[in-house]
Design a protein around this motif. Structure first.
Motif, PDB file in Angstrom:
ATOM      1  N   GLN A  75      48.334  44.388  38.097  1.00 54.48           N
ATOM      2  CA  GLN A  75      48.948  43.823  39.302  1.00 54.48           C
ATOM      3  C   GLN A  75      50.387  43.354  39.093  1.00 54.48           C
ATOM      4  OE1 GLN A  75      46.229  40.806  40.851  1.00 54.48           O
ATOM      5  NE2 GLN A  75      44.472  42.087  40.258  1.00 54.48           N
ATOM      6  N   HIS A  76      50.800  43.188  37.840  1.00 53.88           N
ATOM      7  CA  HIS A  76      52.129  42.631  37.595  1.00 53.88           C
ATOM      8  C   HIS A  76      52.942  43.442  36.584  1.00 53.88           C
ATOM      9  CE1 HIS A  76      51.269  38.965  39.908  1.00 53.88           C
ATOM     10  NE2 HIS A  76      50.050  39.071  39.402  1.00 53.88           N
TER      11      HIS A  76
ATOM     12  N   PRO B 186      44.008  42.270  35.207  1.00 54.31           N
ATOM     13  CA  PRO B 186      44.812  41.884  36.376  1.00 54.31           C
ATOM     14  C   PRO B 186      46.283  41.668  36.035  1.00 54.31           C
ATOM     15  CG  PRO B 186      42.756  40.669  36.342  1.00 54.31           C
ATOM     16  CD  PRO B 186      42.842  41.394  35.035  1.00 54.31           C
TER      17      PRO B 186
END
Length: 444
Positions: free
Chosen positions: A93-94, A89
């Motif tokens: 996601q970042h 994640p």
């Protein structure tokens, strides 16, 4: 500033790393034309080299320059972004969205300059990098006078740097040719990981690594998910897959290695491969624990790395050594495992050997490059000094680093950087930080 062609550094303790555990009291290192010409007692140095400039460090330990064997230097600009998330994640996601939006030559130049400033102040004289736009990483390191092993990145998917695996390799080989013969810059193939690089480019890299005698720097067995995914997609664990593709050789430098079976450790040892231990990044991302004692017992060469500042969050090799030692003791229940001299070797000669540099750096031996670090052990938290090597690992910390020389050129003097404009670097970092944070928040 000791930019003279010849000078002598006197220290309370000289720790040559070779032979292991030796501490030379009241000794001096004699440097000429960027190389060590002698290591001898103070009195003899003062007599034989009386007319040479003398550098006095009476409360210091003098050690070889530290080698940070795994970095993504430009990712200092992503430091602290989306902390406290699991690896995938955090990446998906970042980190990867931020890289897709911002990574380019300017990003790499500014982020690498920030990383070099941090690493020099921490006693790191050489770093092995894996990132995009390695041309700019090399330029930043050379401009600062720092030693670097620049990764020839390879990955299957397109980025701002290249379109596909063939394009990455084309650019990488051009980078290698452009910097070939430079006294401070070396290169290594840097396929990102088994799960992001397919068989054909990995086979090609295996052939090129043998032909060109270059290391292969790759994330390997970083998480349990990586291993199970490889078993599902390829029918074998990642290391076995790499072996089948011709990559399990002395050129292999596997990073993280938190998921190793006893047979895999034996295979690494038999192949003469190296492992880079990144304990703090592994802990922060809950990736697992590298079996350091088992690797060392099997005879595997182990180096130490910080990983990128986005997942650590600092580039502090002395801190990594302390963590590595304590973690090994905790994991085995054996307080005698991973003693301080062995840990220091990992961060000096171990890192040098992983990238084929051990004939030139990693220990204070006549004939080697004068990559030197002075560590001030006079502070209250370092007193008394019963064992200077233990004090380096368990007490001193990177703030105790006072002086750094690379190839005889002083890059840090009394904790002040000599070749970098720190105010400009920090201003650029602050600007990038504001832009990246705003974009990450807008995507949330």
């Amino acid at each position: 500033m000791t930019d003279a062609a010849r000078f002598v550094v006197h220290a309370r303790w000289v720790i040559p790393v070779e032979p292991a555990g030796r501490v030379l009291h009241h000794h001096a290192v004699v440097v000429e034309d960027g190389r060590i010409v002698a290591v001898l007692p103070d009195a003899a140095a003062r007599e034989q080299f009386a007319d040479w400039p003398q550098v006095e460090r009476p409360y210091h330990a003098l050690i070889p320059g530290l080698v940070n064997a795994h970095t993504h230097a430009a990712m200092t600009l992503l430091r602290g972004l989306a902390d406290d998330l699991p690896l995938m994640p955090w990446l998906q996601q970042h980190i990867w969205p931020a890289e897709q939006r911002f990574v380019g030559r300017e990003f790499v130049r500014d982020g690498t300059a920030l990383a070099i400033a941090e690493m020099l102040r921490a006693g790191i004289t050489c770093f092995a990098d894996m990132y995009f736009f390695g041309e700019d990483t090399a330029e930043a390191a050379a401009a600062a006078g720092m030693r670097a092993v620049v990764g020839l990145i390879a990955i299957d998917f397109p980025t701002a740097y290249a379109t596909d695996a063939d394009d990455y390799l084309r650019r990488g080989l051009a980078l290698r040719d452009a910097w070939r013969g430079h006294p401070l810059i070396r290169t290594a193939f840097a396929p990102h990981a088994p799960y992001t690089v397919s068989d054909a480019p990995l086979k090609h890299i295996a052939v090129l690594a043998e032909e060109l005698d270059l290391p292969v720097h790759i994330h390997l067995h970083e998480t349990a998910h990586e291993v199970t995914e490889s078993e599902s997609r390829h029918g074998v664990r990642p290391l076995e897959r790499l072996a089948g593709l011709g990559l399990l050789t002395p050129h292999l430098v596997g990073v993280h290695a938190t998921q190793l079976l006893p047979g895999e450790i034996a295979s690494l040892a038999a192949a003469g491969a190296s492992i880079v231990h990144c304990p703090e990044s592994n802990m922060k991302l809950a990736s697992g624990t590298c079996p350091l004692p088992a690797l060392l017992a099997a005879g595997v060469n182990v180096a130490i790395g910080s990983d990128g500042a986005a997942s650590n969050n600092d580039l502090d090799v002395l801190g990594e050594l302390k963590t590595a030692g304590l973690l090994a003791k905790l994991a085995t229940g054996d307080a005698a495992v991973a003693p301080a001299p062995l840990l220091l070797r990992m961060a000096t000669l171990g890192g040098a050997k992983a990238f084929g540099l051990d004939d030139d750096i990693g220990s204070l031996v006549p004939g080697k490059a004068a990559d030197l670090v002075a560590v001030d052990l006079s502070a209250p938290h370092c007193q008394p000094v019963h064992d200077p090597i233990s004090q380096l690992i368990y007490a001193a910390g990177r703030d105790a680093v006072s002086d750094v020389w690379v190839a005889g050129r002083q890059l840090l003097k009394d904790r002040q950087l000599a070749t970098l404009d720190l105010d400009t670097i920090l201003a650029r970092a602050a600007d990038w930080g504001a832009r990246i944070a705003a974009a990450d928040h807008s995507d949330a």
